[in-house]
Design a protein around this motif. Structure first.
Motif, PDB file in Angstrom:
ATOM      1  N   VAL A 146       0.872  -1.167   0.000  1.00 32.39           N
ATOM      2  CA  VAL A 146       0.000   0.000   0.000  1.00 32.39           C
ATOM      3  C   VAL A 146       0.910   1.218   0.000  1.00 32.39           C
ATOM      4  CG1 VAL A 146      -1.697   1.289   1.344  1.00 32.39           C
ATOM      5  CG2 VAL A 146      -1.846  -1.191   1.220  1.00 32.39           C
TER       6      VAL A 146
ATOM      7  N   TYR B  58      -2.946   0.463  -4.180  1.00 32.95           N
ATOM      8  CA  TYR B  58      -2.329  -0.852  -4.088  1.00 32.95           C
ATOM      9  C   TYR B  58      -1.212  -0.976  -5.113  1.00 32.95           C
ATOM     10  CZ  TYR B  58      -6.732  -2.051  -1.775  1.00 32.95           C
ATOM     11  OH  TYR B  58      -7.816  -2.084  -0.941  1.00 32.95           O
TER      12      TYR B  58
ATOM     13  N   SER C 190       2.501  -2.073   5.281  1.00 33.02           N
ATOM     14  CA  SER C 190       1.272  -2.323   4.530  1.00 33.02           C
ATOM     15  C   SER C 190       0.360  -3.332   5.214  1.00 33.02           C
ATOM     16  CB  SER C 190       1.596  -2.821   3.124  1.00 33.02           C
ATOM     17  OG  SER C 190       2.335  -1.863   2.405  1.00 33.02           O
TER      18      SER C 190
ATOM     19  N   LEU D 297      -3.874  -4.218   4.891  1.00 35.90           N
ATOM     20  CA  LEU D 297      -4.256  -5.356   4.053  1.00 35.90           C
ATOM     21  C   LEU D 297      -4.762  -6.559   4.844  1.00 35.90           C
ATOM     22  CD1 LEU D 297      -1.282  -5.116   1.560  1.00 35.90           C
ATOM     23  CD2 LEU D 297      -3.680  -4.587   1.079  1.00 35.90           C
TER      24      LEU D 297
END
Length: 122
Positions: free
Chosen positions: A46, A56, A84, A88
């Motif tokens: 990310v 993304y 990230s 996620l």
């Protein structure tokens, strides 16, 4: 003593970071085979950007970075960096090959809003 408990908790959550569907895993495996390399894994990240604030990134990577969360899906390694991973957690990556949709898609329960094109979220 607080630090080891936090580390154990993070490691316990690692396998549920990102889910790669069987269809997506087969597509990733085929793409890696086309590259003719066996050291590549799918890295999902990310990054700041896009019209909704975050976007993304999916790409093949042979690197191992400190704090990476690595999960195996049918012989396909999926890597998420530690920055990230919270964005996620619980996200599902799928692959569509239909007339109305083609390519990898990410269904992310952490995304509050996304843009019309689906490339970014917040």
């Amino acid at each position: 003593m607080t630090t080891p408990a936090q580390t154990e908790s993070t490691e316990a959550k690692a396998p549920t970071s990102v889910v790669l569907t069987d269809v997506a895993a087969q597509k990733v495996k085929a793409l890696i085979e086309q590259e003719g390399r066996d050291d590549l894994r799918l890295r999902v990240a990310v990054q700041p950007g896009g019209c909704s604030g975050l976007r993304y990134q999916l790409f093949f990577d042979e690197r191992s970075l400190d704090g990476d969360v690595v999960t195996d899906f049918g012989g396909v390694g999926v890597v998420v960096d530690r920055m990230s991973a919270p964005y996620l957690s619980g996200a599902t990556i799928d692959f569509a090959d239909r007339i109305d949709a083609q390519g990898f898609t990410i269904d992310n329960p952490n995304a509050g809003n996304s843009c019309a094109c689906g490339d970014s979220f917040n």
